[in-house]
Motif scaffolding. Structure first.
Motif, short mmCIF file in Angstrom:
data_model
loop_
_atom_site.label_atom_id
_atom_site.label_comp_id
_atom_site.label_asym_id
_atom_site.label_seq_id
_atom_site.Cartn_x
_atom_site.Cartn_y
_atom_site.Cartn_z
N ARG A 85 0.82 -0.93 -0.27
CA ARG A 85 0.35 0.22 -0.07
C ARG A 85 1.11 1.15 -0.32
O ARG A 85 0.41 2.26 -0.65
N HIS A 86 1.98 1.01 0.52
CA HIS A 86 2.77 2.26 1.29
C HIS A 86 3.56 2.72 -1.00
O HIS A 86 3.81 3.51 -1.09
N LEU A 87 4.53 1.04 -1.48
CA LEU A 87 4.15 1.36 -2.47
C LEU A 87 4.07 2.05 -3.41
O LEU A 87 4.23 2.78 -4.92
N ALA A 88 2.29 1.90 -3.09
CA ALA A 88 1.60 2.30 -4.80
C ALA A 88 0.98 4.06 -4.16
O ALA A 88 0.10 4.26 -4.45
N GLY A 89 1.93 4.35 -2.98
CA GLY A 89 1.14 5.81 -3.03
C GLY A 89 -0.12 5.78 -2.18
O GLY A 89 -0.67 7.08 -2.29
#
Lengths: 96, 559
Positions: free
Chosen positions: B544-548
């Protein structure tokens, strides 16, 4: 939520009986002739029902599923045996 | 292979949209996106039952729709089951449960597993939109179609749905929205505190409350998924054993003797130590069921993993690669991993060693600060090395006296004393655990942000395990020694290298697994959860973090 079930069956053809037996082996412990004890989450109970539904002959065979209630955080107390003890495998990581 | 992936090779930028997915999108845009674009799927009791009900529909004799109506024989009755049709104009495909009608006038019938909902319109919007889309496809194929029927299997009721202007407009609007979301590659936000979430099969993938909480701190997350897993690892370390399959049961044999059995449904992964044989039948079955099989050497060195077809979620891997090539974003993540690791080491020392002087804890706090400010990867490595030395120089103070275990410093390849042998085994187990978790979530475990990708090391697994080394690995070692579950006689020494005996290893695995099963209060979300599940939640949150979606990766630190 996991529940404990006793599954018993009367199957009139040996071929279907073997298929039911093999299927049930994947769900629980074989307690005695045509009786299994299964500790299953709801999803697997549905799966088991669907598979048995497909195997048996609906006019000639019967399967009974008895729900003994939730097992989460509880030990099984409702089973008592006389004679040869019944072996129930404990759920947990296995190390062989 | 389904229709969506089949025709994706064409000039179309977005493959045809299955109307089943349109139903999911109408229910929750995020669910539709996760299932269709990212290929996520997870079974629940509802989906298993739904499939079972549908199989019964599909199994009945299939017939093609024949539209060559003979002119003089009167009206031709159509009654066709499981009809696959497409509309190129709308970019939709559908598998219609039943098409009934006469001549050119047809009615699509969709089977639903539950009971008819008692609401004014007689059905919920997702089902009506799905049915309407089927009607529009039938129209585009030359049929006249003004209404459809929802058949509710549990109450055996037919609910007619008229395709009026409003429903058609809504259906077309949703088709456009869903295709737009897919084209732009932006996952829709989760529903906020919605009553739809608890029954959703994908709730543990979507993490609606957790994501919302990390974005805005608004609602305390509800415990929406089980705090522990139903399937658990199965270890085979008996040298010379063979693993066979018998129906849905794995059998561990030594020659003709049965050593143990395990039901495949209850196995989350098969872990093999050293010389254990496995039949092709077992490998195929494990791949089919998505159960990974991992290989460790007798001493616990993690060699590799066999698993089924790679996860479909390409988008996640794209985000991973993009971030890994971005040096500054990688550094931010690496700092967090190291900082959290030092924090957890410090907590472990503080809790288990009363003799540790206050200034050592202060120094570790200083290391945390320095890790958080490290301007380059090299500096960060230096900080990590220093703090590890500090931590391990006090490690022995956490071991109970009189057990006969000494520890001076960390050494490996091979470990030269019992404590180091235990630590090496614990870290290998943790690396294995993280590798399989990352694979299951859809990551490429070999490309990390902190650890460099070389020598075939699962770099991302090593990244994420940093903060769990003290929490799970070290903690299991300390427990095993202090509770006398492992004793001096459980080790053998050959040429200065110390290894565990098979009995000792088996006992240590039990301690380690007990730690993994231990339920704790989540430090951020407040609900009860087992460590085993924490790993999965952390991996999904990283995604979720990597996808912003969430601003920072929430590292896991205990108080």
């Amino acid at each position: 939520m996991r529940h404990l079930y006793v599954v018993t069956y009367d199957i009139s053809s040996p071929k279907r009986w073997r298929r039911v037996f093999r299927t049930m082996r994947g769900f629980g412990d074989h307690l005695q002739l045509s009786v299994f004890l299964c500790d299953l989450p709801l999803m697997e109970r549905v799966q088991m029902q669907a598979l048995l539904h497909e195997i048996i002959h609906h006019e000639e065979d019967k399967v009974m599923i008895v729900d003994l209630g939730p097992t989460e955080g509880r030990t099984i107390q409702s089973i008592e045996t006389i004679g040869i003890p019944v072996e129930i495998t404990k759920r947990g990581p296995q190390v062989v | 292979m389904d229709a969506a992936t089949d025709s994706a090779a064409g000039a179309e930028e977005v493959p045809p949209l299955p109307v089943r997915m349109l139903n999911e999108y109408t229910y929750c845009p995020r669910l539709g996106y996760l299932m269709w674009v990212q290929g996520e799927f997870m079974d629940s009791a509802d989906t298993v039952d739904g499939r079972f009900q549908h199989r019964r529909v599909d199994q009945e004799k299939k017939r093609r729709i024949s539209r060559r109506a003979p002119v003089d024989d009167g009206p031709v009755t159509i009654h066709a089951r499981s009809v696959s049709l497409a509309s190129d104009r709308l970019g939709l495909v559908a598998k219609i449960d039943l098409v009934e009608g006469e001549c050119n006038r047809v009615t699509p019938v969709d089977y639903k597993r539950g009971k008819r909902p008692h609401i004014p319109k007689g059905a919920w919007e997702p089902e009506m939109v799905q049915l309407c889309a089927q009607g529009l496809i039938l129209r585009d194929n030359g049929f006249e179609c003004g209404e459809g029927v929802l058949y509710f299997a549990a109450s055996r009721e037919r609910v007619p749905v008229v395709f009026d202007g409003a429903l058609i407009a809504r259906t077309l609007e949703l088709v456009d929205l869903m295709r737009k979301a897919a084209r732009e590659g932006v996952v829709p936000p989760p529903l906020v505190d919605s009553p739809k979430c608890p029954r959703c099969a994908l709730v543990s993938i979507c993490l609606p409350d957790e994501v919302t909480f990390l974005q805005s701190q608004a609602h305390e997350p509800r415990p929406l998924f089980p705090s522990r897993d139903d399937a658990l690892p199965f270890y085979v370390q008996h040298q010379g054993a063979r693993v066979r399959k018998d129906g849905d049961v794995l059998k561990i044999m030594e020659r003709d003797e049965l050593l143990a059995e395990g039901r495949l449904r209850e196995i989350s992964q098969l872990v093999l130590f050293g010389g254990v044989q496995v039949s092709t039948g077992v490998i195929q079955e494990l791949c089919k069921r998505g159960i990974p099989m991992t290989y460790l050497s007798g001493g616990g060195w993690f060699y590799g993993v066999t698993h089924g077809m790679s996860h479909k979620n390409v988008e996640l891997r794209r985000h991973q690669y993009r971030t890994a090539t971005d040096a500054s974003r990688s550094l931010v993540l690496a700092r967090r991993f190291v900082q959290a690791k030092i924090a957890n080491c410090r907590t472990l020392l503080r809790r288990n060693a009363s003799t540790v002087p206050e200034d050592v804890l202060d120094d570790l706090k200083g290391d945390m600060r320095r890790a958080g400010e490290a301007p380059t990867m090299e500096t960060l490595l230096g900080v990590e090395g220093n703090s590890a030395q500090r931590y391990f120089s006090w490690f022995s103070s956490m071991l109970a006296n009189g057990m006969g275990f000494a520890f001076e410093h960390r050494n490996r390849r091979p470990p030269k004393d019992p404590v180091n042998a235990l630590l090496s085994l614990a870290y290998a187990m943790l690396a294995r655990e993280w590798t399989t978790t990352l694979l299951a979530v859809g990551f490429d475990p070999y490309l990390g942000f902190y650890h460099q990708p070389r020598y075939g090391r699962p770099a991302l697994a090593l990244d994420l395990m940093e903060e769990f080394r003290p929490l799970i690995g070290d903690s299991a070692v300390i427990t095993a020694i202090n509770n006398e579950e492992i004793r001096r006689r459980d080790f053998i020494e050959t040429l200065g290298a110390v290894a565990l005996t098979p009995v000792g290893r088996s006992r240590f695995i039990e301690v380690y697994e007990r730690r993994m099963s231990q339920e704790i209060t989540h430090p951020v979300f407040g609900y009860t959860i087992s460590y085993r599940r924490v790993l999965e939640v952390q991996a999904r949150l990283l995604g979720r973090h990597l996808a912003g979606e969430i601003p920072e990766y929430p590292s896991f630190t205990t108080r």
